[in-house]
Write a protein that holds these residues in place. Structure first.
Motif, mmCIF file in Angstrom:
data_model
loop_
_atom_site.group_PDB
_atom_site.id
_atom_site.type_symbol
_atom_site.label_atom_id
_atom_site.label_comp_id
_atom_site.label_asym_id
_atom_site.label_seq_id
_atom_site.Cartn_x
_atom_site.Cartn_y
_atom_site.Cartn_z
ATOM 1 N N MET A 358 12.664 0.828 -24.406
ATOM 2 C CA MET A 358 13.623 1.157 -25.464
ATOM 3 C C MET A 358 13.446 0.696 -26.820
ATOM 4 O O MET A 358 13.251 -0.415 -27.314
ATOM 5 N N GLY A 359 13.530 1.821 -27.761
ATOM 6 C CA GLY A 359 13.311 1.587 -29.057
ATOM 7 C C GLY A 359 11.798 1.109 -29.525
ATOM 8 O O GLY A 359 11.641 0.477 -30.427
ATOM 9 N N SER A 360 10.866 1.382 -28.514
ATOM 10 C CA SER A 360 9.509 1.009 -28.820
ATOM 11 C C SER A 360 8.659 2.455 -29.051
ATOM 12 O O SER A 360 8.764 3.461 -28.279
ATOM 13 N N ALA A 361 7.568 2.032 -29.810
ATOM 14 C CA ALA A 361 6.921 3.237 -30.318
ATOM 15 C C ALA A 361 5.766 3.319 -29.305
ATOM 16 O O ALA A 361 5.077 4.303 -29.125
ATOM 17 N N ARG A 362 5.876 2.495 -28.411
ATOM 18 C CA ARG A 362 4.621 2.495 -27.177
ATOM 19 C C ARG A 362 5.051 3.537 -25.918
ATOM 20 O O ARG A 362 4.327 3.607 -25.023
ATOM 21 N N ALA A 363 6.317 3.880 -26.213
ATOM 22 C CA ALA A 363 6.967 4.717 -25.132
ATOM 23 C C ALA A 363 5.714 6.170 -24.717
ATOM 24 O O ALA A 363 5.515 6.284 -23.603
ATOM 25 N N PRO A 364 5.440 6.658 -25.833
ATOM 26 C CA PRO A 364 4.361 7.789 -25.324
ATOM 27 C C PRO A 364 3.180 7.288 -24.644
ATOM 28 O O PRO A 364 2.711 7.929 -23.709
ATOM 29 N N GLU A 365 2.796 6.019 -25.043
ATOM 30 C CA GLU A 365 1.458 5.309 -24.559
ATOM 31 C C GLU A 365 1.838 5.223 -22.887
ATOM 32 O O GLU A 365 0.868 5.555 -21.998
ATOM 33 N N PHE A 366 2.996 4.533 -22.659
ATOM 34 C CA PHE A 366 3.183 4.223 -21.263
ATOM 35 C C PHE A 366 3.247 5.357 -20.343
ATOM 36 O O PHE A 366 2.936 5.605 -19.264
ATOM 37 N N ILE A 367 3.771 6.477 -20.948
ATOM 38 C CA ILE A 367 4.267 7.772 -20.344
ATOM 39 C C ILE A 367 2.849 8.449 -19.961
ATOM 40 O O ILE A 367 2.349 8.922 -18.827
ATOM 41 N N ARG A 368 1.981 8.500 -21.021
ATOM 42 C CA ARG A 368 0.484 9.293 -20.738
ATOM 43 C C ARG A 368 -0.264 8.120 -19.626
ATOM 44 O O ARG A 368 -0.863 8.950 -18.740
ATOM 45 N N ALA A 369 -0.126 6.810 -19.656
ATOM 46 C CA ALA A 369 -0.916 6.118 -18.905
ATOM 47 C C ALA A 369 -0.464 6.247 -17.441
ATOM 48 O O ALA A 369 -1.524 6.038 -16.476
ATOM 49 N N VAL A 370 0.551 6.788 -17.199
ATOM 50 C CA VAL A 370 1.099 7.102 -15.790
ATOM 51 C C VAL A 370 0.839 8.592 -15.386
ATOM 52 O O VAL A 370 0.219 8.812 -14.098
ATOM 53 N N ARG A 371 1.111 9.403 -16.182
ATOM 54 C CA ARG A 371 0.897 10.919 -15.710
ATOM 55 C C ARG A 371 -0.134 11.602 -16.073
ATOM 56 O O ARG A 371 -0.699 12.355 -15.525
ATOM 57 N N ASP A 372 -1.115 10.938 -17.137
ATOM 58 C CA ASP A 372 -2.299 11.531 -17.014
ATOM 59 C C ASP A 372 -3.565 11.213 -16.381
ATOM 60 O O ASP A 372 -4.569 10.919 -16.766
ATOM 61 N N ARG A 373 -3.328 11.098 -14.939
ATOM 62 C CA ARG A 373 -4.322 10.569 -14.065
ATOM 63 C C ARG A 373 -3.731 10.938 -12.685
ATOM 64 O O ARG A 373 -2.510 11.303 -12.383
ATOM 65 N N THR A 374 -4.777 11.252 -11.681
ATOM 66 C CA THR A 374 -4.322 11.327 -10.391
ATOM 67 C C THR A 374 -4.531 9.785 -9.740
ATOM 68 O O THR A 374 -5.320 8.895 -10.246
ATOM 69 N N LEU A 375 -4.036 9.719 -8.299
ATOM 70 C CA LEU A 375 -4.216 8.636 -7.890
ATOM 71 C C LEU A 375 -4.593 8.443 -6.408
ATOM 72 O O LEU A 375 -4.353 9.763 -5.666
ATOM 73 N N LEU A 376 -5.357 7.840 -5.796
ATOM 74 C CA LEU A 376 -6.048 7.715 -4.662
ATOM 75 C C LEU A 376 -4.611 7.566 -3.632
ATOM 76 O O LEU A 376 -3.645 7.062 -3.829
ATOM 77 N N PRO A 377 -4.890 8.143 -2.316
ATOM 78 C CA PRO A 377 -4.049 8.048 -1.334
ATOM 79 C C PRO A 377 -3.375 6.439 -1.137
ATOM 80 O O PRO A 377 -4.177 5.645 -1.154
ATOM 81 N N ALA A 378 -2.144 6.187 -0.694
ATOM 82 C CA ALA A 378 -1.885 4.966 -0.785
ATOM 83 C C ALA A 378 -2.675 4.280 0.551
ATOM 84 O O ALA A 378 -2.782 2.886 0.432
ATOM 85 N N GLU A 379 -3.096 5.011 1.339
ATOM 86 C CA GLU A 379 -3.818 4.492 2.471
ATOM 87 C C GLU A 379 -5.077 3.587 2.087
ATOM 88 O O GLU A 379 -5.620 2.769 2.868
ATOM 89 N N PHE A 380 -5.453 3.889 0.792
ATOM 90 C CA PHE A 380 -6.823 3.389 0.299
ATOM 91 C C PHE A 380 -6.485 2.255 -0.691
ATOM 92 O O PHE A 380 -7.438 1.760 -1.122
ATOM 93 N N SER A 381 -5.350 1.683 -0.797
ATOM 94 C CA SER A 381 -4.644 0.625 -1.621
ATOM 95 C C SER A 381 -5.545 -0.567 -1.330
ATOM 96 O O SER A 381 -5.660 -1.354 -2.225
ATOM 97 N N GLN A 382 -6.084 -0.653 0.093
ATOM 98 C CA GLN A 382 -6.731 -2.107 0.236
ATOM 99 C C GLN A 382 -7.965 -2.136 0.109
ATOM 100 O O GLN A 382 -8.707 -3.049 0.533
ATOM 101 N N TRP A 383 -8.585 -0.854 -0.321
ATOM 102 C CA TRP A 383 -10.144 -0.777 -0.351
ATOM 103 C C TRP A 383 -10.704 -1.272 -1.587
ATOM 104 O O TRP A 383 -12.005 -1.181 -1.722
ATOM 105 N N GLY A 384 -10.131 -2.162 -2.084
ATOM 106 C CA GLY A 384 -10.752 -2.689 -3.690
ATOM 107 C C GLY A 384 -11.168 -1.798 -4.675
ATOM 108 O O GLY A 384 -11.977 -1.851 -5.217
ATOM 109 N N LEU A 385 -10.506 -0.582 -4.729
ATOM 110 C CA LEU A 385 -10.831 0.616 -5.696
ATOM 111 C C LEU A 385 -9.430 0.643 -6.894
ATOM 112 O O LEU A 385 -9.510 1.384 -7.519
ATOM 113 N N ASP A 386 -8.731 -0.329 -7.031
ATOM 114 C CA ASP A 386 -7.829 -0.699 -7.943
ATOM 115 C C ASP A 386 -8.288 -0.301 -9.555
ATOM 116 O O ASP A 386 -7.547 0.470 -10.276
#
Length: 414
Positions: A358-386
């Protein structure tokens, strides 16, 4: 490299202009203190009565309004609202009085899963036709029980509000004339869903702004979803959301208690999608038992106001794996890209960001950090690939992981 810097510079200027058009003046972001001890009393509400355990704290002038006082105030407001919309021909009453006919488009669920951004998703009407090799691969995965173990796409949800008296009493995040302008700006920047807070006392919004947001978002992106966020204590609030054209509504499990299932059932009947907000293990279990389809874990304890940054991470294991029937979100005090990536890495489908955007110039950065990538399946969350990141094509991204350029990486985020 120079050309890349120029393009990124132009993007930054465009983003700043877009945000400036929506926000008049951002407020000071000073930290607010929270209570240190948790009150184990809980609130439960139905559409007609309110049951509480322990004393009811009614805020006097100059004092912080806690959750009990907010629920008490909201129920009095709903009594007046029910009287105003008592006529059977009233639009709000009609919106909650008629069952949805046919199969309505689930815009909220599709936005949270980013169905329309995934060319391989069968739910995408524009999905590309699969080759014989891809079909053979899917068949093998199905035989091995890994049919749903595919790369995920995280969604970004903006929680639009001027303030949050329950979490940051006395602090204003942003000043703007109309939440519709902010919603439009955030969706243009790439937000998948916007929450519009309509409680004036707690968040500084109203239902009129919800209608404005629906119109503004529909004009620029028919796939993005608009959700009413309020302290829901009465069924008429579902009617308000439906009549305003919202795609969904946020229900707080700690407020509704045993009445949660009734609200979920009514929302389903009238064709309104829901997001159930939880904080504790028991609240998540109650939401699962009530067959909630979209569940958000809030790091902030609404009873005490205390922020527990790792709460969502601790509860991530309660949900089914990737591609299941439940969409999971996490939020509450999320303010850095590292926090967002961590929440997505442990299996959440999306992150909810409020104050930090809210009112932050970093909003575009936040959105790109989430959307401009793909993620491993949730089943792999404990494999140490964070720390391993993938681009939108599923390829491993090289370079630094904190959005800062390094001497060995010319293509780092600038």
């Amino acid at each position: 490299m120079a050309r890349r810097r120029i393009l990124l510079g132009q993007l930054a200027v465009a983003s700043a202009s877009l945000l400036a058009a929506a926000f008049l003046a951002p407020a000071d972001h000073s930290a607010a203190s929270c209570r240190a001890h948790r009150d184990h009393n809980t609130c439960t509400s139905t559409s007609h009565t309110h049951h509480h355990v322990g004393p009811l704290h009614v805020a006097s002038r100059g004092q912080r309004e806690d959750l009990y006082a907010a629920v008490h105030r909201k129920e009095h407001e709903m009594q007046r609202l029910n009287a105003q919309h008592a006529a059977l021909s009233d639009p709000v009453r009609m919106a909650m009085g008629y069952a949805q006919e046919g199969i309505e488009r689930k815009r909220l669920a599709a936005a949270l899963r980013r169905v329309y951004d995934d060319p391989a998703n069968s739910a995408n009407p524009n999905a590309k036709k699969k080759t014989a090799e891809e079909l053979e691969r899917e068949e093998k995965l199905l035989e091995q029980g890994l049919a749903e173990a595919t790369m995920r796409r995280g969604s970004f949800i903006v929680d639009i509000k001027r303030k949050s008296e329950l979490s940051y009493p006395g602090e204003q995040f942003a000043r703007y004339d109309d939440a519709g302008l902010v919603a439009e700006a955030m969706v243009r920047l790439g937000a998948d869903v916007v929450f519009v807070n309509v409680d004036y006392h707690s968040y500084g919004g109203d239902v009129g702004e919800l209608k404005s947001a629906v119109r503004a978002v529909r004009a620029v992106n028919d796939d993005a979803a608009v959700v009413l966020k309020d302290i829901v204590v009465d069924e008429i609030q579902l009617g308000l959301a439906k009549e305003a054209g919202a795609d969904g509504i946020v229900l707080i499990a700690g407020v509704l208690g045993p009445a949660l299932e009734n609200f979920l059932n009514l929302a389903t009947v009238i064709g309104l999608e829901t997001i159930v907000e939880c904080h504790t293990y028991n609240e998540v279990q109650a939401a699962l038992d009530a067959l909630a389809q979209n569940i958000m874990v809030n790091n902030r304890d609404r009873i005490t106001g205390e922020l527990l940054p790792d709460q969502a991470i601790k509860l991530a294991g309660m949900f089914p794996g990737s591609g299941g029937p439940i969409v999971t979100l996490a939020g509450g005090g999320v303010s850095t890209t590292d926090q967002m990536k961590k929440l997505l890495a442990v299996g959440y489908d999306g992150v909810v960001v409020g104050k930090a955007a809210m009112g932050s110039a970093r909003a575009p950065e936040f959105i790109r950090a989430v959307r401009d990538r793909t993620l491993l399946p949730a089943e792999f969350s404990q494999w140490g690939l964070d720390d391993v990141e993938f681009d939108v094509e599923g390829n491993v991204m090289s370079g630094p992981k904190k959005d800062v350029p390094g001497p060995e990486d010319e293509d780092a985020f600038l």
